[in-house]
Structure formats: C-alpha cells, structure tokens
Scaffold this active site. Structure first.
Site: not given
Length: 1222
Positions: A422, A828, A854
C-alpha cells in the site's frame, strides 16, 4: 483491563455458536406479548428478563479456549494424530505389540509418548493462559438496574435486555443501545482502540426520546422494545428500531456502544444490552487469521512421502529376500513341520507378507518422529526471542517492537519474490499537512514538496529553498504559505465569496471532534483520518475556527467578512450527514445557516465530484482538473469541494425519503446511498485541496536494497496516477533509466466515449483499448528483454483499466507483462482489486508473495498473500490483526526479510536435511544387518537404543543449529542483499541436496556396519571370548551417535558454546545411559548386561571409536572442501571476503556504505573490499585466493581478471553475467 487487550487475538469458538443466529425457535411461544423470532431480525424487551426468557438469548460469558477438562485429552490427541507422522507411529506402536514385531513395544511407544507429551503440555499451557484471560474478563464488575437501584454484578451474569450503567473510563461489557448520558444533548465520547486500534475519540448520541432515563428510578420506567438485525461481525453498521409507547424510532450505529470500547470524557452513561458474549460484534470478529502453511513445509511433506517410499522399498526387498531364503536345508534353523507360520517354508507368500510387517516395525525409525516438534520449537523461539526482540525493528517514537503473530511462516520470509505494498501510511508517514489549494480556478500555496525536489534533482536542476513569508504559519497538519490568503488577505482576492464558501466547507463538512479549550492555540482535533484533521486545521488558520460540536450543531468562530480584525461566532445546524465510504468516495453535510439558508456541502474524489457538477461549471472544471494534475505531479493528495443551495421544498421532499431509508431494517446502507444520489447532484465546484503526506524515513534505501536482492515491488494505491508515479520516483521504485508502460483510462478517446453516457459501449470500448495496450506493451517488453543491455521495465495501470485487465480473457497477458517488469504501480484500485492482483501473481506465477499495508482496506490483500505484514500506524490495528507479522515502519522489511527471513530459511533447511540424514543413516545400518540374518527381521540394536536415538541422543544439537546457525552477520546480509536470491531459488532444499545427503547416509551406514562387524569378527574380550551380537551393535551404535553429532558441527557456519554443550552433552548422555543401563539386569535387558564395561576393557573399542568416525566423515570432509573451493555458494564468497572481521561486531557498528555512494564510488569501494592476491589461506577452513573477479561479476562490477581465476571459472557453479561487448 489488561485481559481485554489480549482477547482480540485469542482463538474463539465461534464455530459452535454461529449456527443459530438467524434461526427461529422450533415451537410457537404464546406467553403474553412475546412473539417468535423472525429469521431476519430479533426482538428484545428492555428491562424485562421474563419476556426475554423464552427466546434463550446467549449469556455474556465468553470462552476463547480450545479445550475444556473433558475434551482436552480426546481433542488434543485428535489434533496430534492429524499429522501423518504421528499417525504412522501410532500404527507402528500398535503393530509392535503383535507377535510378528521383532522389537519390544517400548521401542516405538516411548518416542511417540514423549513427542505427544511435549505437544500436549504446550497446548495445555497455551489454553490455560486463555482460560485465565477469560476468567479475568468474565468476572469484571458492572452496574445493572435491579429493583430500582444499581447492583454490581459480574459481566458473565449480564443478560440481553438488561439496563446497565457504565462509568467514566469503564469498558462496555456487551453491545449496548445508548439511552442516556450525563453530558448535555445526550452525547458521549468513546475510544475504540480495543476494536480497531484507533485512539481518536468518537461521538455517540442517544435518541432524544430516551435522554431522561438517567437515574435508577427513571430508568426502571423504561420498557422499550428493540427490533434489530441478528448478530453479525460488521463493526460499523447496525440496523434496528426502538419502539417506545407505540412510537418507532430508527437506531443507527450512532446509538450503539460496542463491547470492548471505553467511555471517555463522560461521567457515566445508561444503556440497554442488545448483544451478549459470543454474539457481540467484537467476539464475532475474533476469528483466526486464515491458516497458512509455508512452501518449505509443503515440500517437507513430499520428503516424508519419499521416506515412506524408501521404507516400502526396503521392506519389499527384505520380504522378497525372506521368501526366497527360507528353506529347510538350513537344518540348524529348526524349521520343522510344526514351525510357526512366519517361518514356514511351505507358504513362502505368507512368510514374505508377515516379514513385510515385521520389517516395517523394524525400520520405523526412518521417519523422524521428533522432526515436527523440533521445527515447531525452533520456529516459536525464532519468533518470540529473535524477531520480537530485535532492536533494529523497534520504533522508539511509537514504542512499537516487531511482532510475529504466527511462527509458521518464518522461513517463508527468506524466499519472498514479490512484495505488494500500500502507499499511504506504508510508504508514507500518514502525517497529513495542508500544503496547497485551488479556489475558483486560482492556485494558492508556494511550497515545494519532497517529490518535486527529488524530481528536480533527477533532472539535474538545483532548487533554492523558498523563503517563508512573515505571515507563514506552521501548525500540526498545516504547512501552507501564501500571503494572498493568510491573515484575512483573502478578502482582497477577486473571488472572496468563493474563498468564503471554500473555508466554510472545510469547517463544516467533516466528522471531527474538538477537544480541550475553545481557543485556536489549545484545541486539539480528534479525527477519523489525518486528512480530516488537516482540513479542519486549515480552516482554523484561514480564520474559520471550528471550536464546538453537538449532535445537531457546529459552532465556527469566523473572521468578520467585511471588517478586518473582528470575529463572530456562528452556529450551523447540521440536518443530515451523508457519510464517506469506499464506494461513495465522498462525504456530504446538509446544514442550515442562522439566516435560514439551506446548503449541501460535499467533498470527495475528483472523479465522483466532477460527474455530479451542474451545467455551467465547465470552465472552472477544466482549470481545476489542470491544477489537480499539477498537484498530483507534486505527489500531493487531492480532494474536490463543491456546494449546492437547496430550497426548503426540495429539502423537505428529500428528507422524507432519507428518514424512510434510515428506518429500513433491510438493505439500509444501500437505500441510504440511493437517497444520497438524489441530492448530491447539480453541484457548484468551489475548488480543490492538496495535502502532502511525506515519505517514511528510509523507504528509498529499503526499496533499493530489496530490489538488489531480486525482490520485485508492486505499489497498489487508491491515489491518482500522477501522485502514485511521483511517489514511485521518490522512493526509487521507478527511475529515468526505466522503460515505462502506462495504461490509463484518462485518455481523450475514452473520455469521448464516456461523455456519450452509454454504459455498454463504455465497457466494450475500454476493454478493447486495454487489450490493445496490453498486447502492445507485452510485445515491446519481450523485444527489450531479448536485447543484450535493455532497460528495466515498469508498468503503471489505473483501477478502471485493471478491472478489465483482470478479466479471465486478459489476465494471462497482464500476468506475462507484469512479471517481465521490475516495478508495477497500480493506482485508483479498490481493496478487492488489491487482493485480486495479489492472488493473480500468487496462483498464476507460483511465486512467494508478501503483502504489506496499514489500513482496513489492506486486510484482503494481506490475507491473500503467502505472507501478510501489517504496519502498526495511524489507521488503527485492523491490518495488524489480520497479518502474520507486524512492524512499525516499512524500512524494517530489510531486517525482517534479508536477516531474519534468510537465516530462518537456512536454519530450517539444515534442520530438515540433517534429520533426514541421521534417521536414514541409523536405519540403513539395521537394513544391512538384515542381509546377514536371512531376512528374518532380527533386530541389530537394543530396543532402548532405538527408542532414545531420536529423542535424547541426537535431539538437542539440531535444535541449537536451528536457533543459532549464522552464515554471515546481519550487517553483511544487508550489505550484500544478493545473498537473498539463494532463498528464492530454494538452493538449500532441492532434491539434489537431499540426494547428496542420502548418498552420505548410505556411505556412512556401510562404514558403521561393515567396518565394525568385520573388524570385530576376529576380536575377543579380555576373557578371550569373541564378541557377540550385542557387543558389536553397542560398538556400532556408539560410532553412530558420535559421528552424526560431529557431522552436525561440520555443517555449522558459526559455532557457539551452545553447539559444544549440546553435541558434547548428547554424546555424554549416551555414555551415561549405557553405563547405567548395562548394570541393570532384567529379563528384558540381559542382552546388554555389562556390555559397555567389557568393550571398554579392550583396545579395540578405543581404536574403533577413533577410526570409524574419521573414515565415515572423510568423504563429507573432502566433498565440502571441493564444493567450497570450486563450486562456492554466494555466502561462502562473502565469508572469505570478511574472514578477518570479528563475527560478533554489533550491527550498528558497520557502516552501510553502499547505500550512500555514487555509482563510481560504490564500484571503487566494492573492488577495494575484494580480496587481494596476497591471500594467506587463513580464516575459514577452505580458503581460496581467486574470488575477486568472480564476486565482482556477481555484483556487476568490472574488476581485472587474475590468471588462476580465469582457469578456475570454467568449473564454477555460477557463471558470471558480464555484458557482451560489441
């Protein structure tokens, strides 16, 4: 409440509680007003235990234990016998009690019992800790309304429908409906850190109808009826109605207080119990993380199957041999007519069959019974003592150490080939600062971001640090500087009204709670996300200070619009809040100004705001889009702001539909989204915000190091493409030397089709465009790969294109393209797409994958990968709770993978192959003896020798190796990340490695058996008697124990005092055992009575004990020398380079030079570190002078060739990959 903190990760017994959630009772109940429970919802009568009694709601007692007193033994044994090896030994133990067994049952029962005992003690200890934790929680005290007064009772006695009082800082004992509070307006503040790790306070509001039920006298009058959903695990939703005096009031998550949350800033609250015990939402979320098995463990199963195959072949050879050998011509065997069936020459098939079973029990030691227990013990200690306590993965700022939440996957960390990461909070700090904005088509803000600075440096442009203006303010969450807006200067701008709407939108459209004094300097904002806090802080610094909130009002202290220096307090009535979620990607608030003006303020992603704008916004939309792209290029996070004026008639009509949707018991969320769509249109664009989220410390260095280790890193983010690309540049994931393939839906052709509005046509067109782009990129990628020195490749794709690329018809092309790329950035993307991409590589490429994130949106990705890593950051603990390993910073991945992962892989490989070797060696000596006994199944060793070989005499040293063996230091592991590639290629656990160990097992077993038996055939003891079977077997067993323990030292890269203690202790344990065992005379032990004393009285014993291990290990010694000299592993080369350095040097002392030098300096430094011609062959056992150019080529460094190096390279295992010169 320390016990509560542990319950989240406890194992729960939800499986047996979940079957009846939606089930109606089997018979109709007709007691007064009590109705049967409908499958879709439950009815609860508050403050009326008798009415709730027929429904039999579950109690509030919880149990997270796996066993109870009665189920521990049967269930525990069942768990143990699910392992094939344990089940196999159970069958062998049963077989050893039959007459056909050549060994006493103790031979197999003792090791099995010891293994089961150790495993069951471990299970019992873990379950006892869970039980104590449960008791602590169940016996907590809570005030319950009984007979018009508060009675203190334990949590476990709480029932559904009870009215309870929770005091300040207390923990909610069950899921409650919030009725009343000591705070005005029926509000309370709660902390949900036990649920999701978020420490920011959340506001909850009781229904106005129930505010009065605060005292015990008043609360006892409350007789409401609750109709609500059945228990479920959704923490953030609740659907229900409260019926009070025939009035139906909708219940939302705002009226629910979940078990485990804490009450803050409130004297006390009163609530009604709605879900208890295992039906509370937190307990329904306490499921175990999906069970994962490491790849090496699955390969170990294949090795065990290979051993089973070897066992079968050995037994088959013996069985056939016995059928052929058995004959009455051997008269001395006494094979008369009355001989038992197992030795009856008249039925050779039966003889062979029975001998087969006999040999199975005899050769059972080939399967290492203690292997699984030893590996579990090693992994557990590796996790708890090494990973969890590594100071290099401890984050001092947040006081967060690394945490291994499972010990099953330690060695998997040493074989990771793909990392899926991420961005926000993982690569970045998740500390948001308001940096720039666009208002009415004008850009404000003069700062330069880290990303812009990095881009300029790559292009060779020197950027001067912009000087801050005198009016610049730097607040937490606010790093904005522009004199045109600060200190009220916005009034002089051409568009002051738009500026005013912009600031009011920031101050009103949010769910933030202010805390502390109502002054700009002392207030602190509790926000659901750092972005929200940054935007409200920005509004404060622009002169619109949000200082107080009630459930229906927001108070803002505004700088006077006309007169400079004057302020006024304005109250805005909040009529409706349309909350943000990942589907809507926007948040809206309907508010009423003091003058009666009705306004809807909306903020959200540009894609959703732009498609909801009213006609006439075309120009500002076009300009703002350009500004958004500019902000994205600078690595900033963007949001668009818009508003809409509402007429009272339009609002009232819409509000009726909103209330109706809010009261719905079915599909409430879906209906609310549909109603929101009706009003969130015809918006007027105000502008956009740009927030900077800085990179975490050490991320670029970490990514560069992992890339050198051969690990490919993919970034999966929800940010705009420009932001994602520039973050990728900033953290060295992409550089200017790479060939980039960009597949985007933001092209003119796709926009034209989207403007027409035909959804079917849009889907067809985008899919065709994606297919064409994928094929074009794949063709170009393959062309680059076939060139000698082609550039590295990078793929960037957005979520809309990814949706079509993941279609079954295109996913193979996507996979082939992405596997050819060094870096992949997906922007996206939704949480589901993150998991789909991870699964695509995991299953399609069959490579070891690791996901790191996270937030709650990363949970599916974390669980989809082989290894899941959670970052314990600012977005709560949901990612950590779903992960296998938890760390505080992305940069700690270097230590987790290159140090702990690599070491764990090497150690477990050694442990497994050594177990295989020592058991095969021991069993083969018995096998060779079978040929001397007419394949009769006569045992070579005493029963107790065979029993204790695995569990006492060879058990401890291999565990020490599994814990302490270290090929190179942690600093060198990170300095030479290329060493990690050996784990990716699974170099140390291939069939080739197993075959080499098997060869030495065969060789050594032949030495043990034939050397000892041949040399003792003419020997005699001090009485002149020749040696018997038990003398010879005891001598052979002594040689086996000594040799296999010494062999272990030969495979160690580092030897500590624990190695010496364990090896010496194991050999000593054998001698102590045989000294005692030989003087005990019973019918079962008379075979070896006084044997060791007879042997030790002869010179033969000492000569054999000296020569046999030397001859047995000579072959290994020569092999290791040849292998190290001519076919070295990469780590052996590093050992040679640093052979003069102290191994115990602390990791912080070694300077990571390679990460801070220019390429030319790095090359010079690397060559300077290579060994010189003057090597004196000192240090490691098998030193060699010619590694300089070899190792240089491994790192892609050119170094001059040495004559001997050229000659030797032809025979080397690894060929250098120097680029060809044209």
């Amino acid at each position: 409440m320390s016990g509560w903190d542990r319950v989240r990760s406890s194992r729960s017994r939800l499986g047996r509680n979940s079957s009846g959630y939606g089930r109606a009772p089997s018979r109709t109940v007709t007691l007064g007003r009590v109705q049967p429970q409908a499958p879709g919802h439950r009815t609860i009568y508050c403050n009326d235990r008798e009415a709730n009694l027929p429904v039999r709601f579950k109690g509030n007692s919880i149990s997270t234990t796996k066993y109870n007193f009665f189920t521990f033994l049967p269930k525990g044994l069942f768990e143990q016998f699910r392992r094939v090896a344990n089940l196999y030994f159970l069958m062998i133990s049963i077989l050893s009690t039959t007459p056909i067994s050549p060994v006493h049952p103790v031979t197999n029962v003792v090791p099995l019992s010891l293994v089961l005992f150790v495993s069951l003690v471990k299970e019992a200890f873990e379950d006892w800790k869970r039980f104590q934790n449960d008791m602590t929680i169940n016996n907590n005290i809570i005030d319950v309304l009984q007979d018009q007064k508060w009675e203190a009772v334990s949590w476990k006695k709480l029932q559904v429908g009870d009215i309870v009082r929770v005091k300040h800082d207390g923990v909610f004992p069950a899921d409650l409906i919030f009725l009343a509070s000591t705070n005005p307006d029926g509000v309370c503040y709660i902390e949900t850190s036990n649920l999701d790790g978020e420490t920011n306070l959340k506001i909850r509001k009781a229904l106005e109808r129930t505010w009065d039920y605060l005292t015990p006298e008043k609360a006892s009058e409350f007789k409401g009826e609750v109709q609500c959903e059945q228990p479920n695990n959704s923490l953030y939703t609740f659907t229900g109605n409260l019926i009070v005096q025939k009035q139906t009031l909708p219940l939302t998550p705002n009226q629910i207080l979940l078990r485990g949350c804490s009450l803050r800033n409130t004297e006390y609250i009163v609530g009604a119990v709605v879900f208890t015990g295992h039906e509370t939402k937190v307990m329904m979320n306490a499921m175990n993380v999906p069970s994962k098995r490491s790849t090496l463990e699955r390969k170990l199963d294949k090795l065990i199957l290979a051993l089973f195959g070897t066992l079968f072949v050995m037994c088959l050879i013996g069985a056939i041999g016995s059928g052929v050998f058995i004959n009455r011509k051997y008269f001395y065997l006494g094979l008369g007519e009355s001989v038992e069936n197992q030795f009856n020459p008249n039925n050779r098939f039966l003889v062979a069959t029975l001998t087969m079973f006999t040999l199975i029990t005899l050769y059972s030691t080939i399967i290492p019974i203690s292997l699984y227990v030893s590996i579990e013990m090693i992994k557990f200690i590796q996790s708890t003592q090494f990973i969890n306590k590594d100071l290099h993965m401890y984050h001092a700022e947040t006081n967060t150490p690394a945490l291994a939440r499972t010990s099953n996957l330690n060695e998997e960390l040493g074989q990771v080939e793909y990392i899926f990461s991420d961005k926000t909070g993982t690569l970045t700090r998740n500390l948001m600062e308001f940096f720039k904005c666009s208002i009415g088509g004008e850009v404000y803000g003069t700062g330069i971001t880290e990303i812009e600075r990095g881009l300029a440096e790559r292009d060779g442009i020197k950027i001067q640090e912009a000087s801050k203006s005198a009016n610049a303010v730097h607040d937490k969450g606010f790093n904005f500087d522009d004199v045109r807006l600060m200190r009220g200067s916005w009034r002089n701008e051409p568009n002051p009204d738009t500026c005013k709407e912009f600031f009011r939108c920031l101050a009103i459209c949010h769910t933030v709670l202010p805390e502390g004094d109502e002054s700009p300097e002392k207030v602190t904002y509790q926000a659901a996300s750092p972005d929200e806090a940054a935007l409200v802080t920005a509004a404060k610094n622009f002169g619109f200070f949000f200082y107080r909130r009630t459930p229906t009002m927001i108070y803002v202290r505004e700088s006077h619009v006309e007169n400079m220096g004057k302020i006024q307090d304005v109250s805005y009535e909040i009529l409706n809040v349309l909350e943000f979620n990942s589907t809507r990607k926007r948040q809206s608030v309907v508010c009423r100004y003091p003058d009666g003006r009705l306004v809807l303020y909306c903020k959200g992603a540009d894609t959703v705001i732009f498609e909801r704008l009213a006609d006439g916004n075309t120009d500002i939309k076009k300009v703002t889009r350009e500004h958004l792209e500019e902000f994205g290029s600078a690595g900033l996070r963007t949001l668009c702001l818009a508003y809409r004026d509402l007429s009272p008639e339009v609002y009232e009509s819409w509000n009726e539909k909103f209330i109706q949707a809010k009261s719905s018991l079915r599909d409430r969320e879906k209906k609310l989204d549909e109603v929101a769509e009706l009003i969130e249109n015809n918006l007027n664009l105000i502008g956009a915000t740009a927030i900077e989220d800085k990179l975490q410390e050490g991320v670029p260095t970490c990514i560069e190091t992992l890339s050198r280790a051969g690990i490919k890193i993919w970034v999966l983010t929800g940010d705009k493409m420009e932001t994602a690309i520039n973050i990728a540049y900033a953290c060295n994931l992409i550089n200017n030397g790479m060939k980039q393939f960009i597949i985007s839906s933001e092209t003119n052709a796709i926009r034209e089709v989207e403007d027409r509005g035909d959804q079917v046509e849009i889907a067809r067109f985008i899919k065709e465009e994606v297919k064409r782009e994928l094929n074009k990129c794949l063709k170009e990628a393959q062309h680059h790969l076939h060139t000698v020195s082609g550039p590295k490749l990078a793929l960037v794709i957005d979520g809309k294109c990814l949706m079509y690329a993941l279609d079954p018809s295109l996913r193979v092309i996507l996979l082939n393209l992405s596997l050819n790329c060094s870096s992949v950035v997906c922007c996206r993307v939704s949480p589901l797409q993150k998991a789909q991409v991870t699964s695509l590589v995991k299953k399609g490429a069959r490579k070891i994958t690791l996901s790191i994130g996270d937030g709650a949106n990363d949970v599916s990705m974390i669980q989809a990968a082989h290894v899941g890593v959670g970052i314990s950051g600012l977005e709560g603990m949901q990612a950590v709770m779903a992960s296998d390993f938890a760390i505080a910073q992305f940069r700690f991945l270097t230590d987790l993978l290159l140090v702990h992962g690599r070491w764990s892989y090497l150690r477990i490989c050694k442990v497994v192959t050594y177990f295989f070797y020592k058991n095969l060696t021991f069993t083969l000596t018995q096998f060779w003896f079978t040929f001397r006994t007419g394949f009769s199944g006569q045992r070579f060793y005493d029963d107790w020798f065979q029993s204790l070989y695995n569990v006492i005499f060879t058990a401890l040293p291999v565990i020490i190796v599994g814990l302490f063996d270290k090929d190179v230091s942690a600093s060198l592991s990170k300095k030479y990340p290329e060493l990690y590639k050996e784990g990716m290629r699974n170099v140390f656990f291939k069939w080739k490695v197993v075959a080499i160990w098997a060869f030495f097992s065969v060789y050594q077993s032949l030495v043990f058996f034939y050397f000892v038996t041949t040399s003792s055939s003419n020997g005699h003891n001090s009485d002149g008697k020749i040696f018997g079977l038990w003398d010879v077997s005891t001598m052979a067993f002594t040689c086996v124990v000594v040799t296999v323990n010494l062999r272990l030292l030969m495979i160690c890269n580092s030897i500590t005092r624990w190695h010496y203690i364990s090896v010496g202790g194991s050999i000593l344990a054998w001698f102590l055992f045989i000294f005692v065992y030989s003087i005990i005379k019973t019918p079962k032990t008379e075979n070896v009575y006084f044997v060791i004393y007879v042997l030790m009285s002869t010179f033969y014993f000492y000569l054999t004990l000296l020569l046999v291990p030397i001859v047995a290990l000579l072959c290994d010694f020569v092999y290791q020398g040849v292998q190290r000299w001519f076919f070295p592993y990469d780590y052996q080369i590093v050992q040679e380079i640093h052979r003069h350095e102290l191994d115990d040097r602390s990791r912080t002392d070694l300077l990571e030079v390679g990460n801070q030098l220019t390429p030319e300096e790095a090359r010079s430094y690397a060559i300077a570190q290579l060994p010189r011609e003057i090597s004196k062959h000192t240090g490691f056992a098998f030193d060699s002078p010619g590694y300089e150019s070899f190792f240089a080529s491994q790192l892609g460094i050119y170094a001059p060739h040495k004559a001997w190096d050229v000659a030797r390279r032809a025979s080397m295992r690894t060929k250098p990959n120097l680029p060809k010169k044209n």
